[in-house]
Design a protein around this motif. Structure first.
Motif, PDB file in Angstrom:
ATOM      1  N   VAL A 134       7.947   1.882  -2.326  1.00  0.00           N
ATOM      2  CA  VAL A 134       7.128   0.860  -1.750  1.00  0.00           C
ATOM      3  C   VAL A 134       5.643   0.804  -2.647  1.00  0.00           C
ATOM      4  O   VAL A 134       4.919   1.836  -2.873  1.00  0.00           O
ATOM      5  N   LEU A 135       5.234  -0.327  -2.750  1.00  0.00           N
ATOM      6  CA  LEU A 135       3.916  -0.518  -3.684  1.00  0.00           C
ATOM      7  C   LEU A 135       2.895  -0.964  -2.564  1.00  0.00           C
ATOM      8  O   LEU A 135       3.306  -1.989  -1.769  1.00  0.00           O
ATOM      9  N   TYR A 136       1.709  -0.345  -2.442  1.00  0.00           N
ATOM     10  CA  TYR A 136       0.797  -0.592  -1.444  1.00  0.00           C
ATOM     11  C   TYR A 136      -0.141  -1.581  -2.142  1.00  0.00           C
ATOM     12  O   TYR A 136      -0.922  -1.055  -3.187  1.00  0.00           O
ATOM     13  N   LEU A 137      -0.709  -2.532  -1.443  1.00  0.00           N
ATOM     14  CA  LEU A 137      -1.563  -3.466  -2.080  1.00  0.00           C
ATOM     15  C   LEU A 137      -2.913  -3.828  -1.259  1.00  0.00           C
ATOM     16  O   LEU A 137      -2.840  -3.783   0.011  1.00  0.00           O
ATOM     17  N   ASN A 138      -3.896  -4.336  -1.932  1.00  0.00           N
ATOM     18  CA  ASN A 138      -5.073  -4.713  -1.065  1.00  0.00           C
ATOM     19  C   ASN A 138      -4.990  -6.155  -1.016  1.00  0.00           C
ATOM     20  O   ASN A 138      -4.179  -6.936  -1.298  1.00  0.00           O
ATOM     21  N   ASN A 139      -6.332  -6.607  -0.385  1.00  0.00           N
ATOM     22  CA  ASN A 139      -6.308  -8.119  -0.383  1.00  0.00           C
ATOM     23  C   ASN A 139      -6.211  -8.848  -1.434  1.00  0.00           C
ATOM     24  O   ASN A 139      -5.852 -10.069  -1.342  1.00  0.00           O
TER      25      ASN A 139
END
Length: 231
Positions: A134-139
């Motif tokens: 899983v890649l976690y991204l911001n806005n």
């Protein structure tokens, strides 16, 4: 050779040349076979360390990622490669793989599925077992963190949904991109792939985290749920 004649590289034993070449010209000057030759130290009765390394690479189509997927048992099939040498090769490759993993920490804004593939293919594209990441991204769609959520067999892997969401909260993520590989080489999304994607989408939505894509990766290509309009 008389006392005044230089002891040039042509006079060195072939299995020693990579070490001397590294000292004289630097590590970047060495070929993949020469680097592996340094790891194994020696060849067999008929092949120098370099020649043996070339044979090993040839069996992998000269692709390091394919070599990285080999097991100790696979490597020991080569004459002159015992357990200790096989371990040395895989240890060197694992260090390289971990360096690639750290490279993902570089803040990168994701703008396409191709960029996700380029980011993850070196890590899971050639594996013989299935892994779910899983890649976690911001806005701004910048990758804040990555997580290997599970490691399974050749045909399936178990996804810990609670851990996925827990990490999403910890990283203050607003979006996630799911990635897993198909060791079979198939780029067809299975029923199980679609079900787990739908389950994650529903669960993540309760925390205002959006699933931006789910990629299935193989060594050479990928399948994007978002590109195919099935998210």
């Amino acid at each position: 050779m008389n006392g005044k004649e230089k002891f040039t590289i042509k006079n060195w034993d072939s299995q020693d040349r990579p070490r001397e070449k590294l000292l004289l010209k630097g590590k970047q000057s060495l070929s993949d076979a020469e680097l592996i030759a340094i790891l194994i130290g020696s060849g067999n009765k008929t092949d120098s360390a370099v020649a043996l390394s070339k044979k090993i690479l040839a069996s992998c189509q000269n692709k390091i990622n394919v070599l990285n997927a080999m097991s100790i048992h696979d490597l020991m099939k080569f004459n002159g490669i015992g357990e200790a040498k096989a371990i040395s090769i895989l240890t060197g490759l694992e260090l390289g793989r971990r360096m690639q993993l750290q490279g993902i920490d570089v803040k990168k804004s994701i703008t396409s599925s191709k960029e996700v593939f380029e980011l993850m293919q070196p890590i899971i594209g050639a594996l013989k077992h299935e892994e779910f990441w899983v890649l976690y991204l911001n806005n701004s769609n910048v990758v804040k963190e990555k997580l290997q959520l599970s490691k399974g067999g050749l045909t399936s892997t178990v996804v810990d949904l609670r851990l996925l969401l827990k990490k999403g909260i910890e990283y203050l993520a607003t979006g996630v991109i799911l990635c897993h590989n198909h060791p079979s080489g198939s780029l067809v999304a299975s029923t199980a792939d679609k079900k787990i994607t739908a389950k994650i989408i529903a669960a993540a939505a309760t925390l205002d985290i959006k699933v931006l894509d789910h990629l299935i990766l193989t060594e050479k290509s990928y399948f994007s749920f978002a590109d195919e309009g099935i998210l």
